[in-house]
Scaffold this motif. Structure first.
Motif, PDB file in Angstrom:
ATOM      1  N   ASN A  93       8.248  -6.356 -43.762  1.00 28.73           N
ATOM      2  CA  ASN A  93       8.116  -4.983 -43.071  1.00 28.73           C
ATOM      3  C   ASN A  93       8.695  -5.133 -41.604  1.00 28.73           C
ATOM      4  O   ASN A  93       8.512  -6.163 -40.889  1.00 28.73           O
ATOM      5  N   ALA A  94       9.209  -4.000 -41.400  1.00 27.80           N
ATOM      6  CA  ALA A  94       9.417  -3.864 -39.851  1.00 27.80           C
ATOM      7  C   ALA A  94       9.992  -2.573 -39.458  1.00 27.80           C
ATOM      8  O   ALA A  94       9.912  -1.529 -40.263  1.00 27.80           O
ATOM      9  N   PRO A  95       9.703  -2.020 -38.307  1.00 32.30           N
ATOM     10  CA  PRO A  95       9.831  -0.855 -37.715  1.00 32.30           C
ATOM     11  C   PRO A  95      11.285  -0.329 -37.783  1.00 32.30           C
ATOM     12  O   PRO A  95      12.055  -1.208 -37.642  1.00 32.30           O
ATOM     13  N   GLU A  96      11.458   0.868 -38.313  1.00 35.36           N
ATOM     14  CA  GLU A  96      13.050   1.193 -38.353  1.00 35.36           C
ATOM     15  C   GLU A  96      13.744   1.179 -37.320  1.00 35.36           C
ATOM     16  O   GLU A  96      14.966   1.007 -37.145  1.00 35.36           O
ATOM     17  N   GLU A 137      17.852  -4.996 -34.629  1.00 40.83           N
ATOM     18  CA  GLU A 137      17.634  -6.691 -34.327  1.00 40.83           C
ATOM     19  C   GLU A 137      17.375  -7.505 -35.467  1.00 40.83           C
ATOM     20  O   GLU A 137      17.647  -8.456 -35.603  1.00 40.83           O
ATOM     21  N   VAL A 138      16.845  -6.783 -36.557  1.00 41.89           N
ATOM     22  CA  VAL A 138      16.229  -7.873 -37.612  1.00 41.89           C
ATOM     23  C   VAL A 138      17.361  -8.079 -38.404  1.00 41.89           C
ATOM     24  O   VAL A 138      17.722  -9.360 -38.688  1.00 41.89           O
ATOM     25  N   LYS A 139      18.401  -7.289 -38.556  1.00 43.88           N
ATOM     26  CA  LYS A 139      19.680  -7.680 -39.239  1.00 43.88           C
ATOM     27  C   LYS A 139      20.498  -8.563 -38.388  1.00 43.88           C
ATOM     28  O   LYS A 139      21.035  -9.574 -39.087  1.00 43.88           O
ATOM     29  N   ASP A 140      20.293  -8.601 -37.054  1.00 47.81           N
ATOM     30  CA  ASP A 140      20.995  -9.642 -36.385  1.00 47.81           C
ATOM     31  C   ASP A 140      20.472 -10.980 -36.336  1.00 47.81           C
ATOM     32  O   ASP A 140      21.166 -11.970 -36.450  1.00 47.81           O
ATOM     33  N   ASP A 143       6.344   4.371 -41.003  1.00 49.86           N
ATOM     34  CA  ASP A 143       7.616   4.454 -40.044  1.00 49.86           C
ATOM     35  C   ASP A 143       8.182   3.166 -40.406  1.00 49.86           C
ATOM     36  O   ASP A 143       9.235   3.053 -39.780  1.00 49.86           O
ATOM     37  N   ASP A 144       7.626   2.278 -41.115  1.00 44.55           N
ATOM     38  CA  ASP A 144       8.477   0.734 -41.348  1.00 44.55           C
ATOM     39  C   ASP A 144       9.293   1.072 -42.522  1.00 44.55           C
ATOM     40  O   ASP A 144       9.218   1.900 -43.099  1.00 44.55           O
TER      41      ASP A 144
END
Length: 282
Positions: free
Chosen positions: A216-219, A224-227, A244-245
């Motif tokens: 899970n990650a904040p939208e 940054e997650v994709k990077d 909101d995640d």
């Protein structure tokens, strides 16, 4: 359709294991049995000596076969198509001679004798180099022949070179690099069922060394997650109801998992789950 599989030896269990992992579960495959059904009613397994499998496929007793490249080259059959490197049973066919002798290059064997279990491969090898040798065909203990004056050198299979070193033999040249391959007769290589088997085996090989990451990650942190993710293409992103995640799924190399998880945590990812992948159909 019949798949010819080694009936014993070092290739038997890995070949059966690969079929099982690909979903072609073998039914009633007892020892000493020549044939076995699979869960696919259209696919039967034929057990044969690894050295005989090229001929079985070529002659139509089987449609596809699993055996070493060295066995196919030695058989000299001409109507087989290689479909897939199955990435096990790796070995080298090498030319070797006594370490304390006068033979340092292949050309030093001109006019001499070479012992081998692979006479056809040996003849082609020396013919390509225009080196004239007598081929002594043996059925085992090839590495002993230079020490009992049967041969000046040998062409033999090695994986680590340990047996050659134990018998005081040095490698002069590599004749062939081999591994186990999936072969089909040329007239059926494009058949739909053959392609289904090839794809199933390939999916197992593609999954090796890969892990599936879910988190899970904040939208707001999605870029940054994709990077951070070094996976195959872009990750899969899904909304989480009432949050909101977002849920992010990705395939990454096993060697990258440790560093990737730490980097993901640094950019705000949470609840990271890592699982193995049994098959990956690309």
């Amino acid at each position: 359709m019949r798949i010819a599989v080694p009936n014993k030896g070092r290739l038997h269990e890995p070949a059966e294991d690969l079929l099982e992992r690909a979903g072609l579960h073998i039914v009633d495959g007892a020892d000493r049995q020549l044939y076995a059904d699979t869960v696919d009613p259209e696919v039967t397994v034929l057990y044969a000596r690894a050295a005989d499998i090229p001929e079985y496929v070529s002659d139509g007793a089987a449609d596809i076969g699993i055996t070493g490249l060295d066995q196919v080259r030695e058989s000299e059959v001409s109507n087989l198509a290689e479909l897939l490197d199955l990435e096990f049973g790796s070995c080298r066919l090498v030319l070797a001679a006594p370490e304390d002798g006068d033979i340092e290059t292949v050309y030093d064997l001109d006019g001499g004798t070479v012992a081998t279990e692979f006479p056809n491969i040996a003849r082609r090898y020396f013919a390509d180099l225009d080196v004239s040798v007598d081929i002594a065909e043996v059925s085992g203990a090839t590495e002993l022949t230079p020490h009992v004056d049967i041969a000046d050198g040998i062409i033999d299979i090695t994986s680590t070179g340990t047996t050659l070193r134990m018998n005081r033999l040095g490698i002069i040249d590599e004749v062939l690099s081999s591994s186990v391959r999936l072969f089909a007769r040329e007239d059926v290589a494009d058949d739909e069922k053959v392609e289904q088997v090839r794809m199933a085996l390939h999916s197992v090989l593609s999954a090796e060394g890969k892990r599936y990451l879910m988190m899970n990650a904040p939208e707001s942190a999605l870029d940054e997650v994709k990077d951070v993710l070094p996976g195959m293409g872009g990750p899969t992103v899904m909304d989480i109801a009432g949050s909101d995640d977002v849920a992010v799924h990705a395939v990454v190399d096993d060697s990258d998992v440790f560093e990737t998880i730490n980097d993901l945590k640094d950019v705000g990812a949470s609840d990271v789950l890592v699982t193995e992948i049994e098959r990956l159909v690309e």
